[in-house]
Structures are given as structure tokens and as C-alpha cells.
Design a protein around this motif. Structure first.
Motif, PDB file in Angstrom:
ATOM      1  N   SER A  30      33.773  25.425  47.837  1.00 58.51           N
ATOM      2  CA  SER A  30      33.214  26.354  46.522  1.00 58.51           C
ATOM      3  C   SER A  30      33.234  27.714  46.769  1.00 58.51           C
ATOM      4  O   SER A  30      33.593  28.112  47.858  1.00 58.51           O
ATOM      5  CB  SER A  30      31.814  26.126  46.580  1.00 58.51           C
ATOM      6  N   ARG A  31      33.280  28.539  45.599  1.00 60.51           N
ATOM      7  CA  ARG A  31      33.277  29.767  45.555  1.00 60.51           C
ATOM      8  C   ARG A  31      32.302  30.348  46.537  1.00 60.51           C
ATOM      9  O   ARG A  31      32.707  31.512  47.290  1.00 60.51           O
ATOM     10  CB  ARG A  31      33.119  30.208  44.094  1.00 60.51           C
ATOM     11  N   LYS A  32      30.985  30.025  46.500  1.00 59.32           N
ATOM     12  CA  LYS A  32      30.020  30.539  47.511  1.00 59.32           C
ATOM     13  C   LYS A  32      30.528  30.323  49.024  1.00 59.32           C
ATOM     14  O   LYS A  32      30.370  31.333  49.732  1.00 59.32           O
ATOM     15  CB  LYS A  32      28.640  29.936  47.160  1.00 59.32           C
ATOM     16  N   GLU A  33      31.068  29.228  49.110  1.00 57.55           N
ATOM     17  CA  GLU A  33      31.356  28.818  50.735  1.00 57.55           C
ATOM     18  C   GLU A  33      32.675  29.914  50.851  1.00 57.55           C
ATOM     19  O   GLU A  33      32.764  30.361  52.021  1.00 57.55           O
ATOM     20  CB  GLU A  33      31.741  27.619  50.774  1.00 57.55           C
ATOM     21  N   VAL A  34      33.712  29.999  50.271  1.00 62.64           N
ATOM     22  CA  VAL A  34      34.696  30.758  50.431  1.00 62.64           C
ATOM     23  C   VAL A  34      34.311  32.415  50.654  1.00 62.64           C
ATOM     24  O   VAL A  34      34.845  33.240  51.432  1.00 62.64           O
ATOM     25  CB  VAL A  34      36.087  30.915  49.589  1.00 62.64           C
ATOM     26  N   LYS A  35      33.191  32.712  49.829  1.00 62.50           N
ATOM     27  CA  LYS A  35      32.778  34.182  49.802  1.00 62.50           C
ATOM     28  C   LYS A  35      32.119  34.461  51.125  1.00 62.50           C
ATOM     29  O   LYS A  35      32.143  35.759  51.903  1.00 62.50           O
ATOM     30  CB  LYS A  35      32.032  34.540  48.804  1.00 62.50           C
ATOM     31  N   SER A  36      31.543  33.459  51.661  1.00 62.02           N
ATOM     32  CA  SER A  36      30.797  33.523  53.115  1.00 62.02           C
ATOM     33  C   SER A  36      31.639  33.681  54.247  1.00 62.02           C
ATOM     34  O   SER A  36      31.261  34.257  55.220  1.00 62.02           O
ATOM     35  CB  SER A  36      29.839  32.344  53.185  1.00 62.02           C
ATOM     36  N   SER A 237      34.078  37.805  32.668  1.00 57.65           N
ATOM     37  CA  SER A 237      33.387  37.770  34.226  1.00 57.65           C
ATOM     38  C   SER A 237      34.128  36.770  35.131  1.00 57.65           C
ATOM     39  O   SER A 237      34.380  36.004  34.642  1.00 57.65           O
ATOM     40  CB  SER A 237      31.821  37.439  33.797  1.00 57.65           C
ATOM     41  N   GLU A 238      33.745  36.945  36.227  1.00 57.78           N
ATOM     42  CA  GLU A 238      34.232  35.912  37.248  1.00 57.78           C
ATOM     43  C   GLU A 238      33.677  34.573  36.981  1.00 57.78           C
ATOM     44  O   GLU A 238      34.203  33.703  37.094  1.00 57.78           O
ATOM     45  CB  GLU A 238      34.029  36.304  38.759  1.00 57.78           C
ATOM     46  N   TRP A 256      44.175  36.212  35.521  1.00 54.72           N
ATOM     47  CA  TRP A 256      42.869  37.135  35.385  1.00 54.72           C
ATOM     48  C   TRP A 256      42.748  38.124  36.781  1.00 54.72           C
ATOM     49  O   TRP A 256      42.530  39.075  36.747  1.00 54.72           O
ATOM     50  CB  TRP A 256      41.579  36.198  35.331  1.00 54.72           C
ATOM     51  N   SER A 257      43.182  37.294  38.168  1.00 52.09           N
ATOM     52  CA  SER A 257      43.145  38.026  39.072  1.00 52.09           C
ATOM     53  C   SER A 257      44.225  39.251  39.206  1.00 52.09           C
ATOM     54  O   SER A 257      44.109  40.171  39.837  1.00 52.09           O
ATOM     55  CB  SER A 257      43.365  36.892  40.346  1.00 52.09           C
ATOM     56  N   PHE A 258      45.222  38.587  38.665  1.00 54.97           N
ATOM     57  CA  PHE A 258      46.439  39.663  38.544  1.00 54.97           C
ATOM     58  C   PHE A 258      45.949  40.962  37.689  1.00 54.97           C
ATOM     59  O   PHE A 258      46.459  42.162  38.087  1.00 54.97           O
ATOM     60  CB  PHE A 258      47.825  39.013  38.066  1.00 54.97           C
ATOM     61  N   LEU A 259      45.425  40.631  36.547  1.00 54.63           N
ATOM     62  CA  LEU A 259      45.327  41.423  35.547  1.00 54.63           C
ATOM     63  C   LEU A 259      44.210  42.529  35.966  1.00 54.63           C
ATOM     64  O   LEU A 259      43.988  43.794  35.406  1.00 54.63           O
ATOM     65  CB  LEU A 259      45.066  41.012  34.205  1.00 54.63           C
ATOM     66  N   THR A 260      43.131  42.208  37.049  1.00 54.03           N
ATOM     67  CA  THR A 260      41.837  42.726  37.100  1.00 54.03           C
ATOM     68  C   THR A 260      42.127  43.500  38.659  1.00 54.03           C
ATOM     69  O   THR A 260      41.158  43.805  39.286  1.00 54.03           O
ATOM     70  CB  THR A 260      40.767  42.142  37.164  1.00 54.03           C
ATOM     71  N   THR A 261      43.312  43.454  39.196  1.00 52.26           N
ATOM     72  CA  THR A 261      43.639  44.287  40.563  1.00 52.26           C
ATOM     73  C   THR A 261      44.866  45.120  40.444  1.00 52.26           C
ATOM     74  O   THR A 261      45.411  44.912  39.476  1.00 52.26           O
ATOM     75  CB  THR A 261      43.636  43.173  41.605  1.00 52.26           C
ATOM     76  N   ASP A 262      45.036  45.908  41.494  1.00 53.43           N
ATOM     77  CA  ASP A 262      46.089  47.030  41.540  1.00 53.43           C
ATOM     78  C   ASP A 262      47.143  46.846  42.657  1.00 53.43           C
ATOM     79  O   ASP A 262      47.748  47.596  42.942  1.00 53.43           O
ATOM     80  CB  ASP A 262      45.476  48.047  41.690  1.00 53.43           C
ATOM     81  N   SER A 263      47.034  45.474  43.382  1.00 54.39           N
ATOM     82  CA  SER A 263      48.101  45.154  44.348  1.00 54.39           C
ATOM     83  C   SER A 263      48.043  43.779  44.576  1.00 54.39           C
ATOM     84  O   SER A 263      47.344  43.249  44.320  1.00 54.39           O
ATOM     85  CB  SER A 263      47.719  45.946  45.568  1.00 54.39           C
ATOM     86  N   VAL A 271      41.908  36.083  44.152  1.00 54.94           N
ATOM     87  CA  VAL A 271      42.164  34.624  43.416  1.00 54.94           C
ATOM     88  C   VAL A 271      41.714  33.741  44.462  1.00 54.94           C
ATOM     89  O   VAL A 271      41.291  32.538  44.329  1.00 54.94           O
ATOM     90  CB  VAL A 271      43.485  34.429  42.795  1.00 54.94           C
ATOM     91  N   ILE A 272      41.995  34.088  45.899  1.00 57.28           N
ATOM     92  CA  ILE A 272      41.479  33.097  46.907  1.00 57.28           C
ATOM     93  C   ILE A 272      39.832  32.964  47.002  1.00 57.28           C
ATOM     94  O   ILE A 272      39.499  31.736  47.247  1.00 57.28           O
ATOM     95  CB  ILE A 272      42.014  33.508  48.113  1.00 57.28           C
ATOM     96  N   ASN A 273      39.260  34.058  46.683  1.00 57.53           N
ATOM     97  CA  ASN A 273      37.882  34.025  46.829  1.00 57.53           C
ATOM     98  C   ASN A 273      37.287  33.447  45.639  1.00 57.53           C
ATOM     99  O   ASN A 273      36.055  33.242  45.711  1.00 57.53           O
ATOM    100  CB  ASN A 273      37.139  35.480  47.075  1.00 57.53           C
ATOM    101  N   LEU A 274      37.908  33.127  44.639  1.00 61.19           N
ATOM    102  CA  LEU A 274      37.493  31.978  43.478  1.00 61.19           C
ATOM    103  C   LEU A 274      37.178  30.556  44.045  1.00 61.19           C
ATOM    104  O   LEU A 274      36.324  30.130  43.456  1.00 61.19           O
ATOM    105  CB  LEU A 274      38.231  32.028  42.278  1.00 61.19           C
ATOM    106  N   GLY A 275      37.873  30.257  45.163  1.00 59.00           N
ATOM    107  CA  GLY A 275      37.557  29.089  45.567  1.00 59.00           C
ATOM    108  C   GLY A 275      38.330  27.815  44.780  1.00 59.00           C
ATOM    109  O   GLY A 275      39.024  28.094  44.110  1.00 59.00           O
TER     110      GLY A 275
END
Length: 334
Positions: A30-36, A237-238, A256-263, A271-275
């Protein structure tokens, strides 16, 4: 900025593989699990208990396509399917000599081809509930085939759409999957052209829209992707972005991850942390962002991540085989 086409192709393939490998250990979390886990690079074990740098079906099937184009010089759908069989049944094109993480629709397509003897273009799932990301995750190298055949304006031609749809249809033949692959490959070609990030989708939209107007059976599928082309897409929003294995969600998460980041690094970590289907959203985001940031110091694929890829020799061998087979790749594009 002028970009070297050989380097672009190399970065494309490794962009897919690195994104795939980054997502492998936390797939289905899940998104929460990945972020942890606070992932900041390659880690091992997790979902499949594999070493860090292990890639999955996304890269395996991508390599099948690259290897077929290298050997045949053209799209040979029987050959691509035979290579899928060699991967799925023969354990070739794998990081550790064992195929794993195979999607149900891809398994069904290979079964249709190998056991039922169906023609390759009749093997893919045609139902609306068979719109997983199993074709978009492996199709990125086709952008360079289209570039060779039709140029940077490939998607001004119905022939480019036809080729894209046939490659997708080997496993995923519903209109939603086909249109998703069109948008993705057209975006890659705009990145090859050197478009500014906020110009890419603006230039993709009319190409896809005009094709759909000529081919109205795709209207409903095209409308599914509507918010990608809205001016406020990058400001969503995420919480409003899903990263499931549904092809629409996968493409939205990647863009979305591509457009909202700079590298490349920031894009892939985001994008990985979206789970959820982390290997595939990583592979799709990885292909596009690797091309966009190719040759940009401090923003392209981190060398450390590339060096940690398992069985990198196989990937390098197939990429080199492809490049040595192509005499029509231009030296550069602007």
C-alpha cells in the motif's frame, strides 16, 4: 538541446529496467506501507524476496521486443510471441534464470499462442476487464522503431498507430490499452524531439484526437484518458492518483510523477512511493523520464542505480545487438 540517438535508446531501456527494479521489492504494498520504508534507492527482498536490483516481467518482455527487432529488423509478431514463450516457459530474458511476476492476461495470451495455436494478433485480451498494464510496460522501445520508419512525427500517420496497436494486441487488445500505448509512445517521441516538459502532452493531444476522429471506435477509450490532457493535471493531489495495474492508472501515475518532478531520480522515487503496482509504474515512468533527462548532468539515471542492476550483462548484450543491427538510427535529434 541536441541529443545523441544511440544514448537515448540505451537510456530508454535502462530507464525501464531501473524503474522496474526499484519497484520490484515493494510491489503490491500500500502507499502507506511503501512510504514507511522510505525507499531512496535499490533495496532487496520484499515481495519476491529477491536481491536488490532484480527486475521483473516488465523488463523481460521489453528485452523480448528489443531482441526481436534486433534479429528481424522489422516487426515479426510470431517471433515476439516466441520470445515471450522462451521467457515465460524457458526462463530466458530473466535476471536469475527464473521467470516470475507474470500477469494473467499475458499468461493467457502466451497460452493462446503456444497451446491453442492462435495467430499472434488474435492472442491478446479483448475484454474491458483485460486492460492491465502488460503491454504499456513493455512497449517503450517501439518508439525508436516508429522513429526509424516514420520520423519524429510518426503519430501523424495511421501506420504508427497500427504498429503500436499490433504490438500491444499480442497481449492486450482492448481499445483502452491501445490508446494508452499511443499516448505513451507519442510522449516519448516528443521527449526525443526535445519538447519542454509542459509542452509534451499539449503536442500529443491533437495527434491522438485526430486519429480518434478518423477512427471513432476509439472514442470511448480516448475519453477515459481525458484528465491527462487537462491543464491542471500536474496540480492534482497525490490522493487523486492511483497506481494500480489498470493501464489508465499506470499511465496517469507515470505522467503525473514525471510532470511534478525535476530529475529521473526524483520522478522514480515519487512514482514508486505511490505503492501498488510499483514495478510497472516504475518501468513506464522510467522509460519516459530516462529519455527526457538523457545527457542532462545531475538529472539523468543515477549511475549507482544502473550499476546495481542484476544480470546487467544480458541487458547490455541485447541493447548492443539491437544497436549494431540498426543502420537507420539518426545520429541526433533536436
Amino acid at each position: 538541446m541536441e541529443k545523441n540517438m544511440t544514448n537515448l535508446f540505451v537510456d530508454l531501456v535502462f530507464g525501464v529496467a531501473v524503474g522496474d527494479a526499484l519497484g520490484c521489492p515493494v510491489q503490491f504494498f500500500s502507499r502507506k506501507e511503501v512510504k514507511s520504508f522510505n525507499i531512496k534507492g535499490m533495496v532487496g527482498h520484499g515481495t519476491y524476496d529477491m536481491p536488490a536490483g532484480t527486475w521483473t516481467d516488465d523488463t523481460s518482455m521489453t528485452l523480448c521486443l528489443v531482441d526481436s527487432l534486433a534479429e528481424k529488423g522489422e516487426l515479426d509478431f510470431d517471433d515476439i510471441m516466441e520470445k515471450f514463450v522462451r521467457w515465460m516457459v524457458g526462463n530466458e530474458y530473466t535476471p536469475h534464470g527464473k521467470a516470475f511476476d507474470m500477469g494473467e492476461t499475458c499468461i493467457s495470451a502466451v497460452f493462446n499462442y503456444k497451446k491453442r495455436g492462435l495467430p499472434p494478433l488474435e492472442c491478446g485480451g479483448k475484454k474491458e476487464n483485460q486492460n492491465g498494464n502488460g503491454s504499456i510496460m513493455r512497449i517503450a522501445p517501439l518508439a525508436f522503431y516508429l522513429l526509424e520508419k516514420f520520423g519524429l512525427d510518426a503519430f501523424d500517420s495511421d501506420e504508427a498507430f497500427d504498429a503500436t496497436h499490433k504490438v500491444s494486441s499480442l497481449t492486450h487488445a482492448h481499445e483502452i490499452a491501445l490508446i494508452g500505448c499511443d499516448i505513451y509512445l507519442a510522449s516519448i517521441l516528443e521527449a526525443v524531439r526535445g519538447r519542454k516538459k509542459d509542452e509534451i502532452l499539449k503536442n500529443v493531444l491533437p495527434k491522438i484526437k485526430e486519429y480518434v476522429e478518423r477512427n471513432p471506435r476509439f472514442t470511448a477509450a480516448f475519453e477515459k484518458y481525458g484528465r491527462i490532457f487537462n491543464d491542471d493535471f500536474a496540480t492534482l493531489s497525490e490522493d487523486s492518483i492511483s497506481s494500480s495495474g489498470y493501464v489508465l492508472h499506470t499511465l496517469e501515475a507515470a505522467l503525473w510523477s514525471f510532470l511534478t518532478t525535476d530529475s529521473y531520480e526524483d520522478c522514480l522515487l515519487k512514482v514508486i512511493n505511490l505503492g501498488s503496482d510499483t514495478d510497472s509504474v516504475g518501468a513506464v515512468a522510467g522509460g519516459l523520464s530516462a529519455v527526457y533527462y538523457s545527457g542532462v548532468e545531475g538529472k539523468s539515471i543515477p549511475e549507482k542505480w544502473v550499476s546495481e542492476i542484476e544480470n546487467i550483462d544480458l541487458i547490455e548484450k541485447i541493447v548492443a545487438k539491437y544497436l549494431s543491427s540498426r543502420s537507420s538510427i539518426p545520429e541526433s535529434a533536436c
